[in-house]
Write a protein that holds these residues in place. Structure first.
Motif, PDB file in Angstrom:
ATOM      1  N   ARG A 132       0.827  -1.206   0.000  1.00 50.80           N
ATOM      2  CA  ARG A 132       0.000   0.000   0.000  1.00 50.80           C
ATOM      3  C   ARG A 132       0.863   1.258   0.000  1.00 50.80           C
ATOM      4  O   ARG A 132       0.513   2.273  -0.611  1.00 50.80           O
ATOM      5  CB  ARG A 132      -0.920  -0.004   1.217  1.00 50.80           C
ATOM      6  N   ALA A 135       2.555   1.340  -3.582  1.00 52.75           N
ATOM      7  CA  ALA A 135       1.553   1.531  -4.640  1.00 52.75           C
ATOM      8  C   ALA A 135       0.287   2.094  -4.000  1.00 52.75           C
ATOM      9  O   ALA A 135      -0.665   1.349  -3.724  1.00 52.75           O
ATOM     10  CB  ALA A 135       1.271   0.213  -5.355  1.00 52.75           C
ATOM     11  N   PRO A 136       0.262   3.403  -3.721  1.00 53.67           N
ATOM     12  CA  PRO A 136      -0.851   3.996  -2.963  1.00 53.67           C
ATOM     13  C   PRO A 136      -2.217   3.815  -3.603  1.00 53.67           C
ATOM     14  O   PRO A 136      -3.229   3.796  -2.904  1.00 53.67           O
ATOM     15  CB  PRO A 136      -0.469   5.484  -2.894  1.00 53.67           C
ATOM     16  N   HIS A 137      -2.254   3.665  -4.920  1.00 50.69           N
ATOM     17  CA  HIS A 137      -3.543   3.563  -5.603  1.00 50.69           C
ATOM     18  C   HIS A 137      -4.043   2.124  -5.714  1.00 50.69           C
ATOM     19  O   HIS A 137      -5.139   1.889  -6.229  1.00 50.69           O
ATOM     20  CB  HIS A 137      -3.443   4.178  -6.997  1.00 50.69           C
ATOM     21  N   ALA A 138      -3.232   1.166  -5.253  1.00 50.31           N
ATOM     22  CA  ALA A 138      -3.653  -0.243  -5.342  1.00 50.31           C
ATOM     23  C   ALA A 138      -4.645  -0.562  -4.243  1.00 50.31           C
ATOM     24  O   ALA A 138      -4.541  -0.053  -3.118  1.00 50.31           O
ATOM     25  CB  ALA A 138      -2.430  -1.153  -5.235  1.00 50.31           C
ATOM     26  N   GLN A 139      -5.591  -1.411  -4.559  1.00 53.55           N
ATOM     27  CA  GLN A 139      -6.584  -1.862  -3.580  1.00 53.55           C
ATOM     28  C   GLN A 139      -6.055  -3.135  -2.920  1.00 53.55           C
ATOM     29  O   GLN A 139      -6.263  -4.246  -3.408  1.00 53.55           O
ATOM     30  CB  GLN A 139      -7.926  -2.127  -4.267  1.00 53.55           C
ATOM     31  N   TYR A 155       0.774  -5.673  -8.268  1.00 55.86           N
ATOM     32  CA  TYR A 155       0.381  -4.269  -8.227  1.00 55.86           C
ATOM     33  C   TYR A 155       1.497  -3.427  -8.833  1.00 55.86           C
ATOM     34  O   TYR A 155       2.683  -3.735  -8.663  1.00 55.86           O
ATOM     35  CB  TYR A 155       0.120  -3.829  -6.781  1.00 55.86           C
TER      36      TYR A 155
END
Length: 486
Positions: A132, A135-139, A155
Motif C-alpha cells: 500500500r 503503490a498507494p492507488h492499489a486496492q 500491483y
C-alpha cells in the motif's frame, strides 16, 4: 605543522618503538633463562600447556581471518534438457501441467520487459501494508491481525526516478495450515527479478533458512526491517547489527523502514470506559525506495538472466521430485505385479521344491525390472548374488514370515480357513512385496545395487506386521485364489 616538528615526532616515535622492542626482548630472555632453570618434568608440562594455548589462539585467528567461501548457486539445467525430462514424464502419464505452465510464465514475463519485485517474509511482518505504501492507488487488503494475503497479487508501483515495478504480494510463511501458501510464495519469489525479505524483529532459525534458500538461487535480495517505530534508537542499532550478521554474504543491503498500516489501541472515553480504535500510521520507506532504485537499475533485460536461472533451477528441483514420485508409483506397480505372479506360482507348484525354482526366476525378473526403472546398470552376476542373499535371508527368517502370514490370515475372515496352500501363497506375497519395496527404496537412495542395504531393508519389512500392507496382500491373495478356482 612544520617540517622540523614532524621529524621530531617521528624520531620520538621510532625511539619509543625501539625501546619497547628492546624491553620485550629483554623480558623474553629473562623468562627463557628462568624456564631453562626449571626441572625437566616441569619444563615439559609448561611447554605442553603453552603449545595448547598457542594452537588454540592460532585456530581462533584463522577462523576470524580466513577468506569467506562464496555461496554456491543452485545448479541450473539447460532448458532443452529440462524440457526433454518433462516430455519423458508426460510419456509416463505424469501430470506436467504446472511445469509447462511455469515455462510459459517464464516466457511471458520475459516478453513483457517489466521488472518484478516480490515481497517475501513471515506472516504479520507488514507485506500488504508495504504494498500500500509503494503503490498507494492499489486496492490491497491489510489487517493488524496479519494473515490477510492468501493468494498472489500483482500491483504497479513507481520509483522516485519514474520507473515502474510490478510488486508481488505473496502469502506469509509460517501461517497455520499454510503449506500450500508457502509453496506459492516461494515459486513467485523465484519468478521475480528481485526479492524484498521483510521482517519485524530479529530472525529466527526458519527465517534465516528462508533467506539463505533465496540466496542459493542467486536472487538479488534486500533484507528489510519493518515496524521500526516500535524500537528505541539503541535497540534499533543493536537489532540492525544482528540482522547484518545474518545477511552477510546473502543480502545486498539491510534496511530499516516503517510501512505504516493499521494499528489498534485503547482510547479512554469521557465516562471512564475504553474503546478499541484502529488508525493508520504514516509510512517511512525512503531507504527502501533508494535501495530498489539501485538494485533494479539494470532493468528487466539486465536482470533477466538471473531470474531465468532461478526459475529453471526451481523447475529442476520440481521436475526431480515429480520424477521420483513417478518412479515410486511405477515401482509399486512392478512389485504388485511380481507379488501376484509369486502367489500364482506358489498355488501352482506341485512338485517338492518346484516353487523355489519358480520364485527364483521371478526374483531375478523383479530385480532386473526395478534396476532398469531406476537406471541402475547391473550384471547378471550381481542379480544372482542378490537373489541368493535374499534366499539366505528367507531361510533364516522363514519362521518370522510364516508367523506374520499366519497372524494376518487370522485377521481376515474366511482367509484362515482355506488351508496351508493359501498360507503358502500369502507368505510368498509377503516375501515378494517386501523384497520389491526394499530393493526399490535402496536403488532410489543409493543409485546402485547395494546388497547389504537392500538386505537390511528386507529384514525390516518381513518383520513388519502393519495392517494396511497385509490387508492389501491378503486381498491380492484372495483374488488370485478365486481366479484359480474359476
Amino acid at each position: 605543522m612544520s617540517r622540523r616538528l614532524r621529524l621530531l615526532l617521528t624520531a620520538l616515535a621510532m625511539a619509543a618503538l625501539l625501546w619497547l622492542l628492546f624491553a620485550a626482548a629483554e623480558r623474553a630472555l629473562a623468562l627463557a633463562q628462568r624456564f631453562l632453570a626449571l626441572p625437566t618434568w616441569l619444563q615439559w608440562t609448561l611447554g605442553g600447556i603453552l603449545a595448547i594455548f598457542a594452537a588454540a589462539g592460532l585456530s581462533v585467528l584463522w577462523w576470524l581471518l580466513r577468506p569467506r567461501r562464496k555461496r554456491r548457486p543452485m545448479p541450473v539445467p539447460d532448458r532443452g534438457s529440462l524440457e526433454q525430462r518433462i516430455g519423458q514424464l508426460h510419456e509416463r502419464g505424469a501430470d506436467i501441467g504446472t511445469l509447462t505452465a511455469e515455462l510459459g510464465e517464464l516466457d511471458r514475463r520475459r516478453a513483457s520487459a517489466r521488472v518484478y519485485v516480490a515481497l517475501f517474509g513471515e506472516i504479520s511482518t507488514g507485506k500488504s501494508s508495504l504494498i500500500r505504501a509503494l503503490a498507494p492507488h492499489a486496492q490491497v487488503a491489510s489487517d493488524a491481525r496479519g494473515g490477510t494475503t492468501r493468494a498472489i497479487g500483482h500491483y504497479d508501483g513507481s520509483l522516485p526516478d519514474g520507473r515502474t515495478l510490478v510488486l508481488a504480494d505473496v502469502p506469509g510463511s509460517r501461517e497455520a495450515g499454510g503449506e500450500a501458501h508457502e509453496t506459492l510464495a516461494r515459486e513467485e519469489a523465484l519468478r521475480a527479478h528481485a526479492v524484498v525479505y521483510l521482517c519485524a524483529g530479529d530472525l529466527n532459525r526458519s527465517q534465516v533458512d528462508e533467506l539463505r534458500w533465496l540466496a542459493d538461487f542467486g536472487k538479488p535480495l534486500l533484507l528489510v526491517l519493518n515496524k521500526t517505530d516500535q524500537w528505541s534508537s539503541t535497540e534499533l542499532d543493536q537489532l540492525l547489527a544482528r540482522l547484518r550478521r545474518h545477511a552477510r554474504g546473502v543480502a545486498s543491503a539491510v534496511l530499516a523502514i516503517s510501512a505504516g498500516g493499521s494499528e489498534r489501541y485503547q482510547r479512554q472515553l469521557a465516562d471512564g470506559s475504553t474503546e478499541s480504535v484502529e488508525r493508520q500510521r504514516k509510512p517511512a520507506i525512503e531507504p527502501l525506495l533508494q535501495a530498489l532504485e539501485r538494485l533494479t537499475a539494470p532493468g528487466a533485460a539486465g536482470l533477466e538472466d538471473l531470474r531465468e536461472n532461478a526459475v529453471l533451477a526451481g523447475l529442476h528441483q520440481r521436475t526431480g521430485t515429480l520424477e521420483a514420485q513417478t518412479r515410486a508409483e511405477e515401482a509399486e506397480r512392478i512389485v504388485r505385479k511380481y507379488a501376484r505372479r509369486a502367489i500364482v506360482g506358489a498355488l501352482a507348484a506341485v512338485a517338492p521344491g518346484s516353487d523355489l525354482v519358480i520364485q527364483g526366476v521371478l526374483a531375478t525378473g523383479l530385480t532386473r525390472a526395478l534396476a532398469e526403472l531406476y537406471g541402475v546398470k547391473v550384471s547378471e552376476v550381481q542379480i544372482e548374488d542378490f537373489v541368493q542373499q535374499a534366499r539366505l535371508t528367507l531361510r533364516t527368517g522363514s519362521s518370522i514370515v510364516l508367523a506374520v502370514a499366519g497372524n494376518a490370515m487370522k485377521a481376515f475372515p474366511g482367509l484362515g480357513t482355506l488351508g496351508g496352500g493359501v498360507l503358502h501363497a500369502f507368505a510368498y506375497a509377503l516375501i515378494f512385496d517386501s523384497m520389491g519395496r526394499a530393493l526399490a527404496a535402496s536403488l532410489a537412495e543409493r543409485q546402485s545395487l547395494d546388497q547389504h542395504d537392500a538386505g537390511e531393508r528386507l529384514k525390516e519389512l518381513l518383520a513388519d506386521a502393519g495392517g494396511t500392507r497385509l490387508r492389501q496382500l491378503a486381498a491380492l491373495t484372495m483374488d488370485a485364489v478365486r481366479e484359480r478356482a474359476d
